[in-house]
Write an enzyme that holds these catalytic residues in place. Structure first.
Site, mmCIF file in Angstrom:
data_model
loop_
_atom_site.group_PDB
_atom_site.id
_atom_site.type_symbol
_atom_site.label_atom_id
_atom_site.label_comp_id
_atom_site.label_asym_id
_atom_site.label_seq_id
_atom_site.Cartn_x
_atom_site.Cartn_y
_atom_site.Cartn_z
ATOM 1 N N ALA A 156 -43.357 -24.843 174.185
ATOM 2 C CA ALA A 156 -41.951 -24.404 174.313
ATOM 3 C C ALA A 156 -40.942 -25.544 174.228
ATOM 4 O O ALA A 156 -39.745 -25.293 174.206
ATOM 5 C CB ALA A 156 -41.772 -23.671 175.647
ATOM 6 N N ALA A 157 -41.397 -26.782 174.193
ATOM 7 C CA ALA A 157 -40.461 -27.909 174.301
ATOM 8 C C ALA A 157 -39.663 -28.168 173.028
ATOM 9 O O ALA A 157 -38.595 -28.769 173.074
ATOM 10 C CB ALA A 157 -41.214 -29.168 174.716
ATOM 11 N N ILE A 204 -40.442 -23.820 167.154
ATOM 12 C CA ILE A 204 -40.383 -22.360 167.290
ATOM 13 C C ILE A 204 -40.424 -21.935 168.762
ATOM 14 O O ILE A 204 -39.711 -21.030 169.186
ATOM 15 C CB ILE A 204 -41.552 -21.715 166.500
ATOM 16 C CG1 ILE A 204 -41.410 -22.022 164.998
ATOM 17 C CG2 ILE A 204 -41.616 -20.219 166.744
ATOM 18 C CD1 ILE A 204 -42.639 -21.685 164.161
ATOM 19 N N ARG A 239 -39.370 -23.498 171.404
ATOM 20 C CA ARG A 239 -38.062 -23.712 172.050
ATOM 21 C C ARG A 239 -37.078 -22.610 171.634
ATOM 22 O O ARG A 239 -36.321 -22.089 172.460
ATOM 23 C CB ARG A 239 -37.501 -25.096 171.690
ATOM 24 C CG ARG A 239 -36.154 -25.287 172.318
ATOM 25 C CD ARG A 239 -35.625 -26.681 172.240
ATOM 26 N NE ARG A 239 -34.247 -26.678 172.733
ATOM 27 C CZ ARG A 239 -33.592 -27.736 173.139
ATOM 28 N NH1 ARG A 239 -34.175 -28.912 173.102
ATOM 29 N NH2 ARG A 239 -32.360 -27.646 173.568
ATOM 30 N N SER A 279 -49.834 -17.846 161.161
ATOM 31 C CA SER A 279 -49.153 -18.514 160.050
ATOM 32 C C SER A 279 -49.540 -17.734 158.796
ATOM 33 O O SER A 279 -50.538 -16.996 158.803
ATOM 34 C CB SER A 279 -49.682 -19.946 159.951
ATOM 35 O OG SER A 279 -49.442 -20.486 158.669
ATOM 36 N N TYR A 296 -57.073 -25.770 159.792
ATOM 37 C CA TYR A 296 -55.842 -25.090 160.256
ATOM 38 C C TYR A 296 -55.884 -23.632 159.791
ATOM 39 O O TYR A 296 -55.635 -22.703 160.553
ATOM 40 C CB TYR A 296 -54.612 -25.813 159.684
ATOM 41 C CG TYR A 296 -53.282 -25.247 160.122
ATOM 42 C CD1 TYR A 296 -52.710 -25.601 161.342
ATOM 43 C CD2 TYR A 296 -52.582 -24.348 159.307
ATOM 44 C CE1 TYR A 296 -51.478 -25.075 161.748
ATOM 45 C CE2 TYR A 296 -51.352 -23.820 159.701
ATOM 46 C CZ TYR A 296 -50.804 -24.194 160.924
ATOM 47 O OH TYR A 296 -49.586 -23.670 161.317
ATOM 48 N N ALA A 337 -58.487 -21.841 158.965
ATOM 49 C CA ALA A 337 -59.543 -21.093 159.673
ATOM 50 C C ALA A 337 -59.048 -20.659 161.050
ATOM 51 O O ALA A 337 -59.273 -19.515 161.465
ATOM 52 C CB ALA A 337 -60.789 -21.959 159.809
ATOM 53 N N LYS A 394 -56.008 -20.086 162.016
ATOM 54 C CA LYS A 394 -54.983 -19.040 161.921
ATOM 55 C C LYS A 394 -55.585 -17.706 161.484
ATOM 56 O O LYS A 394 -55.141 -16.644 161.918
ATOM 57 C CB LYS A 394 -53.841 -19.487 160.994
ATOM 58 C CG LYS A 394 -53.088 -20.723 161.514
ATOM 59 C CD LYS A 394 -52.495 -20.524 162.908
ATOM 60 C CE LYS A 394 -51.623 -21.684 163.359
ATOM 61 N NZ LYS A 394 -51.044 -21.463 164.705
ATOM 62 N N VAL A 437 -41.698 -23.524 158.282
ATOM 63 C CA VAL A 437 -40.547 -23.452 159.192
ATOM 64 C C VAL A 437 -40.052 -24.865 159.487
ATOM 65 O O VAL A 437 -40.857 -25.797 159.631
ATOM 66 C CB VAL A 437 -40.936 -22.754 160.523
ATOM 67 C CG1 VAL A 437 -39.692 -22.527 161.389
ATOM 68 C CG2 VAL A 437 -41.650 -21.440 160.269
HETATM 69 N N1 LIG Z 1 -43.591 -25.178 161.329
HETATM 70 C C1 LIG Z 1 -44.237 -24.414 160.462
HETATM 71 O O1 LIG Z 1 -44.077 -24.562 159.231
HETATM 72 C C2 LIG Z 1 -45.138 -23.313 160.943
HETATM 73 C C3 LIG Z 1 -45.481 -22.281 160.032
HETATM 74 C C4 LIG Z 1 -46.323 -21.262 160.446
HETATM 75 C C5 LIG Z 1 -46.806 -21.258 161.734
HETATM 76 N N2 LIG Z 1 -46.477 -22.265 162.618
HETATM 77 C C6 LIG Z 1 -47.057 -22.223 163.961
HETATM 78 O O2 LIG Z 1 -46.013 -22.083 164.912
HETATM 79 C C7 LIG Z 1 -46.417 -22.662 166.164
HETATM 80 C C8 LIG Z 1 -45.324 -23.600 166.644
HETATM 81 O O3 LIG Z 1 -45.221 -24.640 165.707
HETATM 82 P P1 LIG Z 1 -43.926 -25.530 165.491
HETATM 83 O O4 LIG Z 1 -43.694 -25.575 164.042
HETATM 84 O O5 LIG Z 1 -42.850 -25.105 166.402
HETATM 85 O O6 LIG Z 1 -44.557 -26.933 165.930
HETATM 86 P P2 LIG Z 1 -43.951 -28.169 166.700
HETATM 87 O O7 LIG Z 1 -44.903 -29.285 166.455
HETATM 88 O O8 LIG Z 1 -42.518 -28.349 166.350
HETATM 89 O O9 LIG Z 1 -44.022 -27.701 168.214
HETATM 90 C C9 LIG Z 1 -45.256 -27.467 168.841
HETATM 91 C C10 LIG Z 1 -45.111 -27.659 170.333
HETATM 92 O O10 LIG Z 1 -46.411 -27.445 170.887
HETATM 93 C C11 LIG Z 1 -46.663 -28.469 171.820
HETATM 94 N N3 LIG Z 1 -48.102 -28.691 171.944
HETATM 95 C C12 LIG Z 1 -48.939 -29.256 171.036
HETATM 96 N N4 LIG Z 1 -50.163 -29.341 171.534
HETATM 97 C C13 LIG Z 1 -50.111 -28.810 172.775
HETATM 98 C C14 LIG Z 1 -51.060 -28.631 173.799
HETATM 99 N N5 LIG Z 1 -52.319 -29.042 173.660
HETATM 100 N N6 LIG Z 1 -50.677 -28.049 174.958
HETATM 101 C C15 LIG Z 1 -49.396 -27.643 175.135
HETATM 102 N N7 LIG Z 1 -48.446 -27.814 174.211
HETATM 103 C C16 LIG Z 1 -48.798 -28.376 173.042
HETATM 104 C C17 LIG Z 1 -45.948 -29.705 171.268
HETATM 105 O O11 LIG Z 1 -45.715 -30.679 172.294
HETATM 106 C C18 LIG Z 1 -44.673 -29.078 170.714
HETATM 107 O O12 LIG Z 1 -43.657 -29.038 171.681
HETATM 108 C C19 LIG Z 1 -47.766 -23.333 165.879
HETATM 109 O O13 LIG Z 1 -48.797 -22.490 166.324
HETATM 110 C C20 LIG Z 1 -47.784 -23.477 164.374
HETATM 111 O O14 LIG Z 1 -49.089 -23.529 163.875
HETATM 112 C C21 LIG Z 1 -45.633 -23.279 162.251
#
Ligand SMILES: NC(=O)c1ccc[n+]([C@@H]2O[C@H](COP(=O)([O-])OP(=O)(O)OC[C@H]3O[C@@H](n4cnc5c(N)ncnc54)[C@H](O)[C@@H]3O)[C@@H](O)[C@H]2O)c1
Length: 266
Positions: A13-14, A17, A19, A138, A151, A153, A155, A186
């Site tokens: 959440a930090a 997505i 957040r 994803s 990755y 696999a 998803k 994203v």
């Molecule tokens: N960004 C993209 O293009 C995209 C596309 C499709 C799906 N997703 C999925 O969306 C989700 C969020 O991704 P995002 O793009 O916001 O990524 P991001 O890297 O911006 O944020 C991920 C957050 O997860 C936290 N995190 C990582 N490992 C952790 C752990 N072991 N324990 C607790 N927190 C942890 C990180 O500190 C970070 O705050 C993921 O599951 C990602 O696979 C992202």
């Protein structure tokens, strides 16, 4: 679902997505536990949110979702403080083909564990009052990607697990709706991971090709993924849904040709 006073738990959440999900839940009147591994970004995020929303409506919990003990503790802290649990977003994820065992642990095992923990608190079977679980997959959960086999696999695993446990929930009347979101690219820090040789390992050779793919398909804003989350929270019919979000088609759903007959329980 009217979100006023509801309690949500969002992993990862930090930033990114997660957040955006947290902000949206707070804006709609919910209380939210922000669960994240990164304490410095988590503290900064909580501080920024406190300037906009009542500080008592959110809680930052430093937690590695890959640790069974820490994740259990995060759920317990949330319920101890806010008194209930209605919405769980198993969102935390990483893209690391080099340390692929970790990728499986964070992206798949933790999502399964987060779903089971959510059900412990929310399922009618355990005296809970129902709720909604959203597992972040994803588009890689539906298509192959040469630059990220593990990755991909994980998803695919999230999609299969979510569809299956959603069927279980319906048949056994858990009162919990469980859905998954499959976005294309994203605009978050996660996208940078494809530029790191240390993270991508042998798939680093695809770096330029991936950039071309990103340019071709475009980059979504987290706010559109939030719209997807809101649709899932509001539409009581959605259970086991696989929501796709792309630049060209926006929010839409994967339609499966056949529905395999599920076992019946008397
Ligand atoms: N960004 C993209 O293009 C995209 C596309 C499709 C799906 N997703 C999925 O969306 C989700 C969020 O991704 P995002 O793009 O916001 O990524 P991001 O890297 O911006 O944020 C991920 C957050 O997860 C936290 N995190 C990582 N490992 C952790 C752990 N072991 N324990 C607790 N927190 C942890 C990180 O500190 C970070 O705050 C993921 O599951 C990602 O696979 C992202």
């Amino acid at each position: 679902m009217d979100l006023t006073g509801k309690v949500g738990l969002v992993t990862g959440a930090a930033q990114g997505i997660g957040r955006a999900f947290t902000e949206a839940l707070l804006r709609h009147g919910a209380k939210v536990a922000l669960v994240d591994l990164n304490k410095s970004i988590g503290d900064a995020c909580k501080k920024a949110l406190d300037e906009e929303f009542d500080a008592a409506r959110s809680l930052f919990i430093a937690c590695d979702v890959g640790s069974e003990e820490e994740l259990k503790c995060a759920f317990k802290k949330t319920v101890d403080l806010f008194g209930s649990l209605d919405i769980v977003c198993n969102n935390a994820g990483i893209n690391n083909e080099n340390n692929w065992e970790k990728t499986i642990n964070i992206n798949l095992t933790s999502v399964i564990r987060g779903t089971y923990l959510a059900l412990e608190y929310m399922s009618r079977e355990n005296g809970g009052k129902g709720g909604v679980i959203v597992n972040m997959a994803s588009l890689s959960g539906l298509f192959p990607s040469a630059h990220g086999p593990v990755y991909t696999a994980t998803k695919h695993g999230v999609v299969g697990f979510t569809r299956s446990i959603a069927a279980t929930s319906k048949i056994l009347d858990y009162g919990v709706r469980i859905n998954t979101i499959c976005p294309a690219f994203v605009a978050t820090p996660l996208l940078d991971s494809v530029n790191s040789e240390q993270i991508m390992g042998k798939y680093y050779v695809f770096k330029d090709a991936v950039q071309k793919l990103i340019e071709h398909y475009g980059i979504l804003e987290p706010s559109l993924i939030v719209q997807g989350l809101m649709k899932i929270l509001q539409d009581e019919e959605l259970n086991g849904a696989v929501m796709k979000i792309t630049k060209s088609k926006g929010i839409h759903f994967e339609l499966y040709e056949t529905t395999l007959k599920q076992p019946e329980v008397k």
